[in-house]
Motif scaffolding. Structure first.
Motif, PDB file in Angstrom:
ATOM      1  N   TYR A  56      67.688  59.877   2.246  1.00  0.00           N
ATOM      2  CA  TYR A  56      67.041  61.260   1.958  1.00  0.00           C
ATOM      3  C   TYR A  56      66.041  60.115   3.462  1.00  0.00           C
ATOM      4  O   TYR A  56      64.814  61.095   3.459  1.00  0.00           O
ATOM      5  CB  TYR A  56      66.181  60.326   0.386  1.00  0.00           C
ATOM      6  N   SER A  57      65.422  59.393   3.344  1.00  0.00           N
ATOM      7  CA  SER A  57      64.468  58.893   4.522  1.00  0.00           C
ATOM      8  C   SER A  57      64.244  58.797   5.224  1.00  0.00           C
ATOM      9  O   SER A  57      63.630  59.242   6.519  1.00  0.00           O
ATOM     10  CB  SER A  57      64.307  57.139   3.814  1.00  0.00           C
ATOM     11  N   THR A  58      65.885  59.081   5.818  1.00  0.00           N
ATOM     12  CA  THR A  58      65.979  59.862   7.172  1.00  0.00           C
ATOM     13  C   THR A  58      65.628  61.235   7.274  1.00  0.00           C
ATOM     14  O   THR A  58      65.393  61.465   8.172  1.00  0.00           O
ATOM     15  CB  THR A  58      67.677  59.498   7.119  1.00  0.00           C
ATOM     16  N   TYR A  59      66.782  61.171   6.313  1.00  0.00           N
ATOM     17  CA  TYR A  59      66.271  63.252   6.327  1.00  0.00           C
ATOM     18  C   TYR A  59      64.269  63.147   6.473  1.00  0.00           C
ATOM     19  O   TYR A  59      64.492  64.211   7.323  1.00  0.00           O
ATOM     20  CB  TYR A  59      66.346  63.656   5.414  1.00  0.00           C
ATOM     21  N   ASP A  60      63.905  62.529   6.003  1.00  0.00           N
ATOM     22  CA  ASP A  60      62.318  63.589   6.167  1.00  0.00           C
ATOM     23  C   ASP A  60      61.785  62.708   7.441  1.00  0.00           C
ATOM     24  O   ASP A  60      61.602  63.775   7.816  1.00  0.00           O
ATOM     25  CB  ASP A  60      61.862  62.107   4.845  1.00  0.00           C
ATOM     26  N   LEU A  61      62.731  61.587   7.615  1.00  0.00           N
ATOM     27  CA  LEU A  61      61.889  61.188   9.282  1.00  0.00           C
ATOM     28  C   LEU A  61      62.727  62.392  10.309  1.00  0.00           C
ATOM     29  O   LEU A  61      61.469  62.548  11.096  1.00  0.00           O
ATOM     30  CB  LEU A  61      62.357  60.135   9.810  1.00  0.00           C
ATOM     31  N   ALA A  62      63.791  62.874  10.468  1.00  0.00           N
ATOM     32  CA  ALA A  62      64.597  63.743  11.416  1.00  0.00           C
ATOM     33  C   ALA A  62      63.462  64.701  11.289  1.00  0.00           C
ATOM     34  O   ALA A  62      62.958  65.431  12.218  1.00  0.00           O
ATOM     35  CB  ALA A  62      65.974  64.028  10.935  1.00  0.00           C
ATOM     36  N   THR A  63      63.050  65.828   9.649  1.00  0.00           N
ATOM     37  CA  THR A  63      62.458  66.674   9.833  1.00  0.00           C
ATOM     38  C   THR A  63      61.383  66.945  10.419  1.00  0.00           C
ATOM     39  O   THR A  63      60.428  68.468  11.045  1.00  0.00           O
ATOM     40  CB  THR A  63      62.600  67.261   8.576  1.00  0.00           C
ATOM     41  N   LYS A  64      60.876  65.340  10.074  1.00  0.00           N
ATOM     42  CA  LYS A  64      59.144  65.354  11.122  1.00  0.00           C
ATOM     43  C   LYS A  64      59.288  65.558  12.666  1.00  0.00           C
ATOM     44  O   LYS A  64      58.028  64.648  12.580  1.00  0.00           O
ATOM     45  CB  LYS A  64      58.423  64.663  10.152  1.00  0.00           C
TER      46      LYS A  64
END
Ligand code: ASP
Length: 440
Positions: A56-64
């Motif tokens: 989930y954290s990876t996804y957050d960072l990637a989309t930002k």
């Protein structure tokens, strides 16, 4: 064809190589254990983060558009460590590199559900190779509608895909797909649901849910020392207990098993010799009065008074309608002739409290309205209470002895539970008092 056992292993059971080895022993010790569901690797110690959360954290960072290296390297390390230590050939590294490239170059093409589901997908691939079993992906297998109801066709497909009873199958938990073909995850803890769906589809002998506790205890062990284990609890009792705070199994994992009277056995991967807790149909003639006690804090109560309320048609409906308009659900609603109380979760209420009270004042024109915060609810649950004289007397007697003031009382007509509302400060004392009265 003899009935098989579906085994679901939770995050802590697949956290590292040692856990994988324990699973192999468990599977090898009973030839009926043929259908295995796995979660994503969990924490190895309290300082670590479960891989699902790292995804989930990876996804957050990637989309930002922020660098994903922090959580991503931890994810890669964990999988590669397990495959290396087990001496496996599975091409996990290739999968990870491909995913990383996508996340860095075209993050918009990766959905959150897809990325997070890789937690169980990769774990299941590793487990399948380790157990020399067949990997079966849940994406094409478990299909559901927009309300997460599994399609009938899907049950049929599952049966066919897992039909060879000489084989061991490993299936990733937590996800499936919708009717448009999008990969969708369940809510957190959803691998339990996957196991239950497979158990129902294959008409399993039992659904074993392997975790890190030897079953359920009659009360929260942080409150009651040496709380007794529950050997057997019914589907309905477990619903009541988990709703009231006992966290064991995803509550949506009960229905598929109950549909076919398949028992759910909560077991401990670290102590496989313990028989754990069995969850099943209502027992004939329950021997003990109560099965368990559970509770939660952080409730509020809106108390409305209005003279001649009982003559006013639709009063309750309108008040509940106001709550619905503010997207609030409520837990209980004890009423008097001229009063109505509504108990609800403080956290969701806090955001809209002023607006809700204002609407009630405007629409219902009450004589008074007040809010009581810091309430705790405790459910004392057991089929053994039904038609038994003196259970409530014993419970309230125990609370009175401890000088605990009860603010809300609710007993459903099923007589399956008695729910009380008390001040949060009395929460632990009350659980101890009830436990002592009925169990000790
Ligand atoms: N990995 C998912 C979660 O952490 C599903 C599960 O473990 O059951 O919620």
């Amino acid at each position: 064809m003899s009935k098989r056992v579906v085994c679901k292993f939770g995050g802590s059971s697949v956290a590292d190589t040692e856990q994988f080895k324990k699973i192999k022993n468990i599977i090898n010790s009973d030839s009926k254990r043929k259908i295995i569901v796995v979660s994503a690797p969990g924490k190895r110690n309290s300082k670590e983060t479960k891989l699902t959360d790292l995804f989930y954290s990876t996804y957050d960072l990637a989309t930002k558009g922020v660098d994903i290296s922090g959580p991503w390297s931890l994810i890669c390390e964990r999988y590669l460590e397990i495959t290396k230590e087990l001496g496996l050939k599975t091409e996990i590294n290739g999968d990870l590199l491909k995913l990383e490239k996508q996340l860095r170059e075209t993050p918009d093409e990766v959905t959150s559900d897809y990325l997070v589901s890789r937690g169980e997908f990769l774990c299941a691939r590793i487990m399948a190779e380790y157990l020399e079993a067949e990997f079966v992906d849940s994406y094409p297998l478990i299909k559901f509608d927009s309300r997460y109801r599994v399609l009938d066709q899907s049950y049929q497909d599952i049966r066919e895909s897992l039909s060879d009873d000489s084989k061991i199958y490993v299936v990733p938990g937590f996800y499936g797909s919708d009717t448009k073909g999008n990969l969708k995850t369940f809510t957190r803890g959803g691998s339990d649901i996957t196991g239950a769906i497979l158990a129902k589809a294959c008409d399993a002998e039992v659904y074993e849910n392997w975790t890190d506790v030897s079953g359920l205890l009659m009360a929260d062990p942080r409150i009651v020392d040496n709380a007794r284990p529950m050997a057997y609890v019914s589907y309905r009792e477990i619903r009541e207990l988990s709703y009231s705070g006992a966290s064991v199994l995803h509550d949506e994992a009960i229905a598929p098993c109950r549909d076919k009277d398949i028992k759910i056995n909560i077991r401990n991967t670290n102590f496989p010799e313990d028989s754990g807790t069995m969850i099943g149909p209502e027992p004939e003639g329950a021997k003990q009065v109560i099965t368990g006690i559970a509770g939660r804090t952080a409730f509020s109560m809106i108390h409305i008074e209005k003279s001649m309320m009982n003559k006013e048609r639709g009063f309750g409906r309108k008040v509940l309608g106001i709550l619905e308009n503010h997207n609030l659900s409520y837990e209980h609603s004890p009423t008097g002739i001229d009063s109505m109380s509504i108990v609800l979760d403080s956290k969701s209420f806090a955001d809209v409290e002023d607006d809700v009270l204002e609407d009630i004042r405007l629409e219902m024109n009450p004589d008074s309205i007040k809010v009581i915060d810091n309430l705790a609810l405790i459910a004392t649950v057991g089929h053994g209470m039904a038609h038994k004289v003196g259970v409530a007397a014993k419970l309230f007697g125990a609370l009175a002895e401890e000088k605990i003031n009860v603010r809300v009382i609710d007993q459903g007509s099923s007589e399956l539970n008695i729910i009380i509302g008390i001040d949060e400060n009395d929460y632990e004392k009350s659980i101890k008092a009830i436990y002592k009265a009925f169990v000790d």
